[in-house]
Design a protein around this motif. Structure first.
Motif, PDB file in Angstrom:
ATOM      1  N   MET A 119     -12.472  -8.731  -5.772  1.00 26.76           N
ATOM      2  CA  MET A 119     -11.114  -9.180  -5.486  1.00 26.76           C
ATOM      3  C   MET A 119     -11.051 -10.693  -5.377  1.00 26.76           C
ATOM      4  O   MET A 119     -11.915 -11.299  -4.757  1.00 26.76           O
ATOM      5  CB  MET A 119     -10.642  -8.575  -4.159  1.00 26.76           C
ATOM      6  CG  MET A 119      -9.204  -8.900  -3.852  1.00 26.76           C
ATOM      7  SD  MET A 119      -8.792  -8.633  -2.128  1.00 26.76           S
ATOM      8  CE  MET A 119      -9.621  -9.999  -1.370  1.00 26.76           C
TER       9      MET A 119
ATOM     10  N   GLN B 292      -8.069 -13.834  -4.628  1.00 28.76           N
ATOM     11  CA  GLN B 292      -6.678 -14.163  -4.302  1.00 28.76           C
ATOM     12  C   GLN B 292      -6.271 -15.386  -5.106  1.00 28.76           C
ATOM     13  O   GLN B 292      -6.956 -16.411  -5.066  1.00 28.76           O
ATOM     14  CB  GLN B 292      -6.549 -14.441  -2.805  1.00 28.76           C
ATOM     15  CG  GLN B 292      -5.102 -14.604  -2.336  1.00 28.76           C
ATOM     16  CD  GLN B 292      -4.976 -14.496  -0.819  1.00 28.76           C
ATOM     17  OE1 GLN B 292      -5.932 -14.689  -0.093  1.00 28.76           O
ATOM     18  NE2 GLN B 292      -3.789 -14.179  -0.350  1.00 28.76           N
TER      19      GLN B 292
ATOM     20  N   GLN C 183       2.288 -10.072  -3.757  1.00 31.03           N
ATOM     21  CA  GLN C 183       3.152 -10.304  -2.591  1.00 31.03           C
ATOM     22  C   GLN C 183       4.512 -10.757  -3.104  1.00 31.03           C
ATOM     23  O   GLN C 183       4.593 -11.731  -3.855  1.00 31.03           O
ATOM     24  CB  GLN C 183       2.532 -11.390  -1.712  1.00 31.03           C
ATOM     25  CG  GLN C 183       3.282 -11.626  -0.423  1.00 31.03           C
ATOM     26  CD  GLN C 183       2.956 -10.566   0.619  1.00 31.03           C
ATOM     27  OE1 GLN C 183       1.868 -10.522   1.127  1.00 31.03           O
ATOM     28  NE2 GLN C 183       3.921  -9.709   0.902  1.00 31.03           N
TER      29      GLN C 183
ATOM     30  N   ARG D  51       2.495  -5.399  -0.534  1.00 26.34           N
ATOM     31  CA  ARG D  51       2.348  -5.890  -1.898  1.00 26.34           C
ATOM     32  C   ARG D  51       2.726  -4.792  -2.887  1.00 26.34           C
ATOM     33  O   ARG D  51       2.789  -3.620  -2.528  1.00 26.34           O
ATOM     34  CB  ARG D  51       0.899  -6.324  -2.139  1.00 26.34           C
ATOM     35  CG  ARG D  51       0.522  -7.595  -1.409  1.00 26.34           C
ATOM     36  CD  ARG D  51      -0.961  -7.883  -1.520  1.00 26.34           C
ATOM     37  NE  ARG D  51      -1.293  -9.068  -0.758  1.00 26.34           N
ATOM     38  CZ  ARG D  51      -1.348 -10.306  -1.269  1.00 26.34           C
ATOM     39  NH1 ARG D  51      -1.145 -10.502  -2.546  1.00 26.34           N
ATOM     40  NH2 ARG D  51      -1.631 -11.335  -0.495  1.00 26.34           N
ATOM     41  N   ARG D  52       2.944  -5.186  -4.138  1.00 31.75           N
ATOM     42  CA  ARG D  52       3.249  -4.222  -5.191  1.00 31.75           C
ATOM     43  C   ARG D  52       2.066  -4.153  -6.156  1.00 31.75           C
ATOM     44  O   ARG D  52       1.755  -5.149  -6.818  1.00 31.75           O
ATOM     45  CB  ARG D  52       4.517  -4.635  -5.954  1.00 31.75           C
ATOM     46  CG  ARG D  52       5.790  -4.640  -5.114  1.00 31.75           C
ATOM     47  CD  ARG D  52       6.110  -3.257  -4.574  1.00 31.75           C
ATOM     48  NE  ARG D  52       7.410  -3.172  -3.900  1.00 31.75           N
ATOM     49  CZ  ARG D  52       7.645  -3.471  -2.627  1.00 31.75           C
ATOM     50  NH1 ARG D  52       6.685  -3.932  -1.858  1.00 31.75           N
ATOM     51  NH2 ARG D  52       8.850  -3.314  -2.099  1.00 31.75           N
TER      52      ARG D  52
ATOM     53  N   LEU E 189      -3.373 -10.706  -5.618  1.00 30.01           N
ATOM     54  CA  LEU E 189      -4.773 -10.272  -5.473  1.00 30.01           C
ATOM     55  C   LEU E 189      -5.185  -9.647  -6.801  1.00 30.01           C
ATOM     56  O   LEU E 189      -4.534  -8.712  -7.280  1.00 30.01           O
ATOM     57  CB  LEU E 189      -4.934  -9.262  -4.346  1.00 30.01           C
ATOM     58  CG  LEU E 189      -4.560  -9.704  -2.929  1.00 30.01           C
ATOM     59  CD1 LEU E 189      -4.740  -8.536  -1.945  1.00 30.01           C
ATOM     60  CD2 LEU E 189      -5.404 -10.888  -2.483  1.00 30.01           C
TER      61      LEU E 189
ATOM     62  N   GLY F  56      -1.173   1.224   0.649  1.00 29.70           N
ATOM     63  CA  GLY F  56      -0.944   0.261   1.714  1.00 29.70           C
ATOM     64  C   GLY F  56      -1.513  -1.067   1.275  1.00 29.70           C
ATOM     65  O   GLY F  56      -0.805  -1.972   0.839  1.00 29.70           O
ATOM     66  N   CYS F  57      -2.844  -1.166   1.336  1.00 29.61           N
ATOM     67  CA  CYS F  57      -3.482  -2.459   1.079  1.00 29.61           C
ATOM     68  C   CYS F  57      -3.852  -2.678  -0.389  1.00 29.61           C
ATOM     69  O   CYS F  57      -3.775  -3.786  -0.890  1.00 29.61           O
ATOM     70  CB  CYS F  57      -4.729  -2.608   1.943  1.00 29.61           C
ATOM     71  SG  CYS F  57      -5.997  -1.367   1.612  1.00 29.61           S
TER      72      CYS F  57
ATOM     73  N   PHE G   2      -6.922  -2.434  -1.475  1.00 33.75           N
ATOM     74  CA  PHE G   2      -8.327  -2.843  -1.589  1.00 33.75           C
ATOM     75  C   PHE G   2      -9.264  -2.001  -0.710  1.00 33.75           C
ATOM     76  O   PHE G   2     -10.379  -2.427  -0.401  1.00 33.75           O
ATOM     77  CB  PHE G   2      -8.521  -4.347  -1.357  1.00 33.75           C
ATOM     78  CG  PHE G   2      -7.823  -4.889  -0.129  1.00 33.75           C
ATOM     79  CD1 PHE G   2      -8.447  -4.857   1.113  1.00 33.75           C
ATOM     80  CD2 PHE G   2      -6.550  -5.429  -0.221  1.00 33.75           C
ATOM     81  CE1 PHE G   2      -7.812  -5.344   2.238  1.00 33.75           C
ATOM     82  CE2 PHE G   2      -5.896  -5.923   0.906  1.00 33.75           C
ATOM     83  CZ  PHE G   2      -6.531  -5.883   2.134  1.00 33.75           C
ATOM     84  N   GLY G   3      -8.802  -0.840  -0.273  1.00 34.33           N
ATOM     85  CA  GLY G   3      -9.723   0.129   0.333  1.00 34.33           C
ATOM     86  C   GLY G   3      -9.766   0.154   1.846  1.00 34.33           C
ATOM     87  O   GLY G   3     -10.554   0.900   2.417  1.00 34.33           O
ATOM     88  N   ALA G   4      -8.909  -0.611   2.524  1.00 32.40           N
ATOM     89  CA  ALA G   4      -9.025  -0.717   3.972  1.00 32.40           C
ATOM     90  C   ALA G   4      -8.241   0.345   4.731  1.00 32.40           C
ATOM     91  O   ALA G   4      -8.659   0.769   5.807  1.00 32.40           O
ATOM     92  CB  ALA G   4      -8.580  -2.106   4.432  1.00 32.40           C
TER      93      ALA G   4
ATOM     94  N   ARG H 205      -9.540   1.834  -4.467  1.00 33.05           N
ATOM     95  CA  ARG H 205     -10.845   1.167  -4.466  1.00 33.05           C
ATOM     96  C   ARG H 205     -11.902   1.949  -5.262  1.00 33.05           C
ATOM     97  O   ARG H 205     -12.654   1.364  -6.035  1.00 33.05           O
ATOM     98  CB  ARG H 205     -11.317   0.994  -3.014  1.00 33.05           C
ATOM     99  CG  ARG H 205     -12.726   0.495  -2.860  1.00 33.05           C
ATOM    100  CD  ARG H 205     -12.767  -0.927  -2.408  1.00 33.05           C
ATOM    101  NE  ARG H 205     -14.141  -1.413  -2.378  1.00 33.05           N
ATOM    102  CZ  ARG H 205     -14.485  -2.594  -1.924  1.00 33.05           C
ATOM    103  NH1 ARG H 205     -13.578  -3.413  -1.462  1.00 33.05           N
ATOM    104  NH2 ARG H 205     -15.736  -2.979  -1.942  1.00 33.05           N
TER     105      ARG H 205
END
Lengths: 307, 244
Positions: B1, B3, B40, B47-48, B86, B208-209, B211-213, B230
Motif C-alpha cells: 500500500m 498513500q 478519500q 474511502r471509495r 491509497l 470499511g478500510c 487494507f485488512g484492518a 486484503r
C-alpha cells in the motif's frame, strides 16, 4: 519521561495513543506502514474463547461523520490468537499489549483470560462488555450493573494484571455501570464502545447491514464519548481510557481534559492507516499552542477548573 | 500500500452510468492488474474502493459506475483538483497461470479491471479473448479500447441491441486455457458452474478500510475466513464455496 508520557494502571506509556480494538487487527500488518513501537500501546482484535466468523455481509455502512459496523467479533479464537497472532505481533512490537477479550458467558471471559495469561507481553486486559453486534453476550453484560460486576469480579480472580472494563454507551446511566466495575475490582475503565445505529437502502427499502443494526463510530460520536468520560471520571477513582471519534491531536487533549489518562483511536485508522502515528506526531505542536507542558498535567483538569 | 496525493487530469462520461477518470501522481506505486485503489472523497467519511483500469507511467486510469453521491462527486471533478488515494491494495490477478489462450470475462462495472489485465497478457504475447457483457447498447463502453489492444472481443447484450443476445455465459468459447472474471455476483456464480477450465474471480463487497484492518468484508472460503480487500479481491475458483 517525555512530555507525552502518561501512565495506565501503573504501567507507563510513552504517549497516550492506543489504536482501538477492531480497527487495527493484531497490529503486525500496520508494521508494514510504520514502526508501531511509536504507539503508546495497541488493543488487539476482540478475542473470544472459540473462533468466530462473525456476521454476514454487508457489515459496513457509511453515515455523516462516521460509519456503522456489524462485524460481530470475527476472530480466530483465544488459542490461535495466543499461538499464531501474538507471535507475529511480538516480532514487530516490544511494548505491553492491551488484550481485548469478549464472551457470551462469564466462564467464556474467564477461560479466554486464562489462555491468554501464557503471554507475558500482555500489559492489560480490556474486558469488552459492550459489543452491540452479537446476541446473547457482549453488550448484555455492560448494560446491567450486576452483570458487569459478575464478569469483572470473575476475571479479576484469574489474573494479577490490570483489568480494564470497556463500557457501552447504550445505557441510561453510564456512571452506575462504571461504579459496579470499580467495585468488582477493575483497575480501569475504557469507554465508549460504539453507539447502536441503523441505515436503510432507499432502493431496496431494506437495512444496509445484514445484521440490521450496527455500531456507530467516527467523529460524529466524539461529543457523546467526551461527555461520558467526563461523567465517569467524576464518579470513579480508577484511570480511564477515553475513546470515540478521536481523529486529531486536539481531540486527544480534549479527551484527557475530560478525565482520560490514555486514549484509543478507532475509526480514524480505517480511513487513514497512518492516523494514530499522525496524531502522536501532531501532539507536541498542539500542546505548545495551548500552553501544555506535559500531557499528564491536564488529565481531568476541566472538572478542577470548574470548581 | 502506498498513500498518494493524485491530480485529476481528465474526467469524462462513457455513457449514462459509467465515468472514466485519469489521475497523475502514481510515482513509485506499482500497479498490478486486479488490484484497487481507495479514494478519500471530501465530505464523506469512508474511502471509495475502485478497481484499477489502466496504469501508464505516472498516470492511473479508473473507470467506475456512478452509484451514489461519492462516485457522483468523482465524476464531477475537474482537471487540477487533487485526491488522497491509497494504491496497491489487494492481491490482483495471477498472470502466471494464464496459459497460451486466457479468457477474460467482464460484466458491466466489472469490465474495467480486465483492461489492464488484457494489456499485460497481450504484451506477454498471449492469445487473449475478452467477453464483455452489457445490459444493452446504451450501456456499452471500452469495446473499441479492448479491440485496439489487439484482443479478440466478444460483446453480449441482454436485450440483443449489440453483439450476441444474452449473457456472457451464452458466448463462452471452448478452446481457452484459463479464465479471469469480474462482474455481478449472478454472472460470476453462473460462470463458476459452467466453466470447466481453471480460473479466478474478482469479488466486490462493502468495505470499511480496504487494507485488512476492520474485517468488514470477510467471506468464508475453502481455506477459512478471508478478507476480500486484503486476501482478495481475486480468489481462485477452487477457493470459493459457491456450490449451491
Amino acid at each position: 519521561m517525555g512530555r507525552l508520557s502518561t501512565e495506565l494502571c501503573g504501567i507507563p506509556l510513552e504517549n497516550p495513543v492506543i489504536p482501538a480494538s477492531g480497527t487495527f487487527g493484531f497490529g503486525y500488518e500496520f508494521a508494514e506502514y510504520y514502526d508501531i513501537n511509536r504507539l503508546g500501546s495497541l488493543s488487539f482484535k476482540g478475542t473470544t474463547l472459540n473462533p468466530r466468523f462473525g456476521n454476514p455481509t454487508p457489515r459496513i455502512a457509511e453515515c455523516t461523520g462516521g460509519m456503522l459496523n456489524a462485524v460481530g467479533l470475527q476472530n480466530p479464537g483465544a488459542r490461535a490468537v495466543l499461538e499464531e497472532e501474538l507471535p507475529k505481533l511480538k516480532k514487530v512490537f516490544s511494548k505491553p499489549i492491551m488484550a481485548n477479550v469478549s464472551g457470551f458467558s462469564v466462564s467464556d471471559y474467564v477461560e479466554t483470560v486464562r489462555i491468554l495469561e501464557a503471554e507475558k507481553q500482555i500489559g492489560w486486559y480490556e474486558i469488552n462488555i459492550s459489543c452491540p453486534n452479537v446476541h446473547g453476550g457482549g453488550m448484555s453484560f455492560g448494560t446491567d450493573p450486576s452483570a458487569a460486576f459478575e464478569v469483572i469480579s470473575s476475571v479479576r480472580q484469574v489474573t494479577d494484571r490490570p483489568v480494564i472494563a470497556k463500557l457501552s454507551p447504550n445505557v441510561t446511566d453510564i456512571v452506575s455501570i462504571a461504579r459496579a466495575c470499580e467495585k468488582a475490582g477493575a483497575d480501569g475503565i475504557s469507554l465508549i464502545n460504539t453507539l447502536l445505529g441503523m441505515r436503510i437502502d432507499l432502493r431496496t427499502r431494506k437495512p444496509i447491514l445484514a445484521n440490521t443494526t450496527g455500531g456507530l463510530s467516527g467523529p460524529a460520536v466524539f461529543p457523546v464519548a467526551l461527555r461520558m468520560v467526563y461523567q465517569v471520571h467524576k464518579a470513579v477513582r480508577i484511570p480511564i481510557v477515553g475513546m470515540g471519534g478521536i481523529s486529531t491531536a486536539e481531540d486527544v487533549i480534549e479527551m484527557m481534559m475530560a478525565g482520560a489518562s490514555a486514549v484509543e483511536v478507532g475509526a480514524a485508522n480505517l480511513i487513514d492507516p497512518y492516523a494514530s502515528l499522525r496524531i502522536i506526531e501532531d501532539l507536541p505542536r498542539v500542546m505548545e499552542r495551548y500552553g501544555i507542558e506535559k500531557l499528564s498535567d491536564i488529565i481531568g483538569v476541566t472538572e478542577q477548573e470548574k470548581m | 500500500m502506498k498513500q498518494k496525493t493524485m491530480t485529476v487530469q481528465s474526467v469524462r462520461r462513457l455513457n449514462h452510468t459509467m465515468a472514466e477518470m485519469k489521475l497523475s501522481g502514481l510515482g513509485d506505486a506499482v500497479i498490478h492488474p486486479g488490484t484497487f485503489v481507495n479514494i478519500q472523497i471530501p465530505g464523506y467519511f469512508l474511502r471509495r474502493p475502485i478497481s484499477v483500469c489502466a496504469a501508464d507511467g505516472d498516470i492511473l486510469t479508473l473507470v467506475f459506475r456512478i452509484v451514489g453521491k461519492g462516485t457522483e462527486y468523482l465524476s464531477a471533478m475537474h482537471a487540477g483538483e487533487t485526491l488522497d488515494v491509497l494504491t496497491e491494495l489487494g492481491n490482483g490477478y495471477d498472470m502466471k497461470k494464464a496459459g497460451d489462450r486466457p479468457l477474460l470475462i467482464g460484466g458491466g462495472a466489472g469490465i474495467p479491471p480486465m483492461y489492464a489485465l488484457a494489456e499485460r497478457l497481450l504484451k506477454e504475447e498471449k492469445r487473449v479473448t475478452v467477453i464483455l457483457g452489457f445490459n444493452g447498447k446504451d450501456e456499452m463502453f471500452y469495446t473499441e479500447e479492448f479491440e485496439r489492444l489487439g484482443a479478440k472481443v466478444i460483446v453480449t447484450t441482454v436485450d440483443g441491441s449489440a453483439g450476441i443476445r444474452g449473457f456472457v455465459t451464452d458466448a463462452l468459447p471452448s478452446d481457452c486455457t484459463y479464465f479471469y472474471a469480474c462482474g455481478p455476483a449472478p454472472m460470476e456464480k453462473a460462470l463458476y458452474r459452467l466453466l470447466d477450465i481453471p480460473g479466478e474471480f474478482s469479488l466486490e463487497e462493502r468495505m470499511g478500510c480496504g487494507f485488512g484492518a476492520c474485517m468488514g468484508c470477510s467471506m468464508e472460503t475453502r481455506n477459512g475466513p478471508r478478507r476480500i480487500c486484503r486476501d482478495g479481491p481475486v480468489f481462485a475458483k477452487e477457493e470459493l464455496l459457491w456450490e449451491d
